[in-house]
Write an enzyme that holds these catalytic residues in place. Structure first.
Site, PDB file in Angstrom:
ATOM      1  N   ASN A 116       0.844  -1.200   0.000  1.00  0.00           N
ATOM      2  CA  ASN A 116       0.000   0.000   0.000  1.00  0.00           C
ATOM      3  C   ASN A 116       0.874   1.243   0.000  1.00  0.00           C
ATOM      4  O   ASN A 116       1.971   1.262   0.554  1.00  0.00           O
ATOM      5  CB  ASN A 116      -0.969  -0.017   1.192  1.00  0.00           C
ATOM      6  CG  ASN A 116      -0.397   0.652   2.431  1.00  0.00           C
ATOM      7  OD1 ASN A 116      -0.455   1.887   2.554  1.00  0.00           O
ATOM      8  ND2 ASN A 116       0.197  -0.119   3.322  1.00  0.00           N
ATOM      9  N   PHE A 120      -1.710   8.177   4.315  1.00  0.00           N
ATOM     10  CA  PHE A 120      -2.489   8.782   5.411  1.00  0.00           C
ATOM     11  C   PHE A 120      -3.718   9.556   4.892  1.00  0.00           C
ATOM     12  O   PHE A 120      -3.958  10.709   5.281  1.00  0.00           O
ATOM     13  CB  PHE A 120      -1.635   9.748   6.256  1.00  0.00           C
ATOM     14  CG  PHE A 120      -0.518   9.110   7.031  1.00  0.00           C
ATOM     15  CD1 PHE A 120      -0.448   7.744   7.219  1.00  0.00           C
ATOM     16  CD2 PHE A 120       0.484   9.902   7.593  1.00  0.00           C
ATOM     17  CE1 PHE A 120       0.599   7.166   7.949  1.00  0.00           C
ATOM     18  CE2 PHE A 120       1.523   9.337   8.324  1.00  0.00           C
ATOM     19  CZ  PHE A 120       1.580   7.967   8.502  1.00  0.00           C
ATOM     20  N   SER A 181       5.636   4.960   8.729  1.00  0.00           N
ATOM     21  CA  SER A 181       4.974   4.651   7.463  1.00  0.00           C
ATOM     22  C   SER A 181       5.846   5.129   6.310  1.00  0.00           C
ATOM     23  O   SER A 181       6.395   6.232   6.364  1.00  0.00           O
ATOM     24  CB  SER A 181       3.605   5.325   7.395  1.00  0.00           C
ATOM     25  OG  SER A 181       2.715   4.657   8.243  1.00  0.00           O
ATOM     26  N   ASN A 183       4.950   6.024   3.331  1.00  0.00           N
ATOM     27  CA  ASN A 183       4.258   6.734   2.251  1.00  0.00           C
ATOM     28  C   ASN A 183       4.071   8.233   2.477  1.00  0.00           C
ATOM     29  O   ASN A 183       3.371   8.886   1.721  1.00  0.00           O
ATOM     30  CB  ASN A 183       2.904   6.057   2.009  1.00  0.00           C
ATOM     31  CG  ASN A 183       3.086   4.583   1.705  1.00  0.00           C
ATOM     32  OD1 ASN A 183       3.901   4.224   0.858  1.00  0.00           O
ATOM     33  ND2 ASN A 183       2.376   3.737   2.421  1.00  0.00           N
ATOM     34  N   THR A 184       4.665   8.766   3.531  1.00  0.00           N
ATOM     35  CA  THR A 184       4.714  10.223   3.718  1.00  0.00           C
ATOM     36  C   THR A 184       6.178  10.607   3.617  1.00  0.00           C
ATOM     37  O   THR A 184       6.983  10.148   4.433  1.00  0.00           O
ATOM     38  CB  THR A 184       4.146  10.633   5.094  1.00  0.00           C
ATOM     39  OG1 THR A 184       2.759  10.290   5.140  1.00  0.00           O
ATOM     40  CG2 THR A 184       4.293  12.125   5.348  1.00  0.00           C
ATOM     41  N   LYS A 219       5.608   3.623  17.128  1.00  0.00           N
ATOM     42  CA  LYS A 219       5.568   2.511  16.152  1.00  0.00           C
ATOM     43  C   LYS A 219       6.739   2.628  15.196  1.00  0.00           C
ATOM     44  O   LYS A 219       6.943   3.677  14.583  1.00  0.00           O
ATOM     45  CB  LYS A 219       4.241   2.552  15.395  1.00  0.00           C
ATOM     46  CG  LYS A 219       4.095   1.395  14.393  1.00  0.00           C
ATOM     47  CD  LYS A 219       2.678   1.257  13.907  1.00  0.00           C
ATOM     48  CE  LYS A 219       2.542   0.163  12.879  1.00  0.00           C
ATOM     49  NZ  LYS A 219       1.165   0.008  12.411  1.00  0.00           N
ATOM     50  N   ASN A 248       5.833  -1.652  11.413  1.00  0.00           N
ATOM     51  CA  ASN A 248       5.049  -1.149  10.287  1.00  0.00           C
ATOM     52  C   ASN A 248       5.385  -1.983   9.046  1.00  0.00           C
ATOM     53  O   ASN A 248       6.038  -3.017   9.142  1.00  0.00           O
ATOM     54  CB  ASN A 248       5.385   0.339  10.071  1.00  0.00           C
ATOM     55  CG  ASN A 248       4.173   1.120   9.593  1.00  0.00           C
ATOM     56  OD1 ASN A 248       3.518   0.713   8.632  1.00  0.00           O
ATOM     57  ND2 ASN A 248       3.858   2.219  10.252  1.00  0.00           N
TER      58      ASN A 248
HETATM   59  C1  LIG Z   1      -3.617  -1.047   3.601  1.00  0.00           C
HETATM   60  C2  LIG Z   1      -2.763  -0.785   4.786  1.00  0.00           C
HETATM   61  C3  LIG Z   1      -2.763   0.478   5.352  1.00  0.00           C
HETATM   62  C4  LIG Z   1      -1.966   0.738   6.462  1.00  0.00           C
HETATM   63  N1  LIG Z   1      -2.017   1.976   7.026  1.00  0.00           N
HETATM   64  C5  LIG Z   1      -1.329   2.209   8.171  1.00  0.00           C
HETATM   65  C6  LIG Z   1      -1.424   3.451   8.820  1.00  0.00           C
HETATM   66  O1  LIG Z   1      -2.159   4.344   8.410  1.00  0.00           O
HETATM   67  N2  LIG Z   1      -0.691   3.639   9.955  1.00  0.00           N
HETATM   68  C7  LIG Z   1       0.118   2.664  10.487  1.00  0.00           C
HETATM   69  O2  LIG Z   1       0.742   2.873  11.523  1.00  0.00           O
HETATM   70  N3  LIG Z   1       0.206   1.461   9.885  1.00  0.00           N
HETATM   71  C8  LIG Z   1      -0.483   1.214   8.750  1.00  0.00           C
HETATM   72  N4  LIG Z   1      -0.408  -0.011   8.149  1.00  0.00           N
HETATM   73  C9  LIG Z   1       0.526  -1.022   8.708  1.00  0.00           C
HETATM   74  C10 LIG Z   1      -0.182  -1.983   9.647  1.00  0.00           C
HETATM   75  O3  LIG Z   1      -0.710  -1.313  10.748  1.00  0.00           O
HETATM   76  C11 LIG Z   1       0.789  -3.080  10.125  1.00  0.00           C
HETATM   77  O4  LIG Z   1       1.799  -2.477  10.918  1.00  0.00           O
HETATM   78  C12 LIG Z   1       1.445  -3.811   8.977  1.00  0.00           C
HETATM   79  O5  LIG Z   1       0.539  -4.003   7.916  1.00  0.00           O
HETATM   80  C13 LIG Z   1       1.981  -5.172   9.413  1.00  0.00           C
HETATM   81  O6  LIG Z   1       0.938  -6.023   9.827  1.00  0.00           O
HETATM   82  P1  LIG Z   1       0.265  -7.124   8.850  1.00  0.00           P
HETATM   83  O7  LIG Z   1       1.386  -7.870   8.179  1.00  0.00           O
HETATM   84  O8  LIG Z   1      -0.550  -7.985   9.764  1.00  0.00           O
HETATM   85  O9  LIG Z   1      -0.580  -6.393   7.882  1.00  0.00           O
HETATM   86  C14 LIG Z   1      -1.167  -0.290   7.020  1.00  0.00           C
HETATM   87  C15 LIG Z   1      -1.188  -1.556   6.441  1.00  0.00           C
HETATM   88  C16 LIG Z   1      -1.970  -1.818   5.351  1.00  0.00           C
HETATM   89  C17 LIG Z   1      -1.974  -3.211   4.760  1.00  0.00           C
END
Ligand SMILES: Cc1cc2nc3c(=O)[nH]c(=O)nc-3n(C[C@H](O)[C@H](O)[C@H](O)COP(=O)(O)O)c2cc1C
Length: 350
Positions: A116, A120, A181, A183-184, A219, A248
């Site tokens: 992704n 934000f 993250s 993406n910023t 985080k 993350n």
């Molecule tokens: C579509 C998507 C959007 C995400 N957006 C955020 C976010 O806005 N803020 C954040 O701290 N982590 C974000 N994450 C990261 C997740 O919170 C998590 O840390 C990461 O996906 C690892 O966990 P997973 O493998 O179970 O998905 C996002 C993940 C995905 C898949």
């Protein structure tokens, strides 16, 4: 059943369109108190053996939904009714913003992963605060994850986080400073201790001033060098933060630009958790996220020192009952090991 629906229907549609449809359905469920209560009774963890207390907050079970799904705090109660032990909403920024241009969410079905680059997208702290202030009809532990508004320069980052914290910390069971993250632009630079120290100090002041003294976590990214993981851990202890969420998404992958989550992240996420546990012991609460797919993964993270575990990507592939299923299996496992509480397992292999 869900596997069939996913492979025959959902995966044929744009991933973000399915995401918005799901959030809308859950927001609708959130407005139906009776159904929500029935689901909560059937699916939420109720076994005292699964209860976890972390930084003074009581969680009904160890597995929660990671940030990024409920970006605007629109449906946390409905998510809890499906069996999650907590819901981390956000990332929320001080000012609303549209995020990156679409497409920005991609499924890698064979790898059980997602990339992704949402950036934000959210309606901002004020709108989230309004939603979080509404009365609730089922209990839910809500963590609030805050990030930097894209147009705010790095030099003003601390003030931007503080603006969000002022609005949201009083409404959160815990607050998370997200500096990880991908993406910023520039956000992850804030993980450098020289920038992170003033930022966390300022946000902590806000958290400490709320009536309940809102717990504060940071985080981190899986792409930090091991020494940088140690440095953040030391800083978190020095500033008396309550915990660290690791991790993350990762930028170490090929294909579309953005953060990779899901199965390919599992090994590194576990490695970072083990490193953190070795460094901090039980002085900080560790929350493990990244590639958690089933009860075995949750159990492994708990044994390695996580008090709480989060998942997101595996929920996309596992379906709505994913968290309820895992909590049920954990319940059996606790009994099988002759434990009175899952908390007895925390850090056993660390
Ligand atoms: C579509 C998507 C959007 C995400 N957006 C955020 C976010 O806005 N803020 C954040 O701290 N982590 C974000 N994450 C990261 C997740 O919170 C998590 O840390 C990461 O996906 C690892 O966990 P997973 O493998 O179970 O998905 C996002 C993940 C995905 C898949």
């Amino acid at each position: 059943m869900y596997r069939l629906v996913f492979s025959q229907v959902l995966r044929r549609f744009d991933a973000e369109a399915v995401h918005h449809l799901t959030v809308s359905a859950l927001a609708l469920l959130a407005r139906l108190p009776l159904l929500k209560r029935l689901l909560h009774r059937a699916l939420a963890p109720h076994d005292p053996a699964l209860r976890v207390t972390a930084f003074g907050v009581h969680f009904p079970g160890p597995l929660g939904l990671a940030a990024g799904f409920d970006k605007d705090a629109a449906c946390a109660e409905a998510i809890a009714a499906l069996g999650f032990g907590h819901v981390e909403v956000g990332t929320i920024t001080a000012h609303g913003q549209p995020g990156n241009p679409r497409p920005r969410l991609f499924r890698l079905v064979r790898e059980r992963a997602v990339i992704n680059r949402m950036g934000f997208n959210n309606a901002g702290a004020h709108a989230a605060a309004r939603r979080l202030s509404r009365p609730r009809s089922v209990p839910v532990v809500v963590g609030v994850n805050i990030g930097k508004t894209k147009v705010v320069p790095e030099a003003e980052a601390a003030a931007d986080y503080v603006a969000s914290a002022r609005k949201l910390a009083p409404l959160a069971d815990y607050l998370v400073v997200n500096v990880s993250s991908p993406n910023t632009p520039g956000l992850r630079n804030l993980q450098a201790v020289s920038l992170l120290r003033p930022l966390l100090t300022a946000v902590k002041e806000v958290c400490d001033a709320t009536p309940r003294r809102t717990p504060l976590l940071v985080k981190i990214a899986p792409d930090l060098a091991d020494e940088d993981v140690d440095a953040v851990a030391e800083l978190a202890m020095e500033l008396r933060l309550d915990g660290i969420i690791a991790t993350n998404t990762t930028i170490r992958h090929e294909g579309e630009t953005g953060g990779l989550s899901g199965r390919p992240l599992k090994a590194r996420s576990l490695e970072v958790l083990r490193r953190l546990r070795a460094k901090v012991g039980d002085r900080l609460v560790l929350v493990s996220a990244g590639g958690v797919e089933d009860a075995d993964d949750v159990w492994e993270r708990i044994l390695a020192g996580a008090t709480l575990v989060q998942g997101y990507t595996a929920w996309i592939y596992g379906g709505p009952l994913w968290a309820a299923r895992i909590h049920r299996r954990l319940q059996r496992r606790v009994r099988r090991h002759g434990l009175k509480s899952i908390t007895e397992a925390i850090g056993r292999t660390a």
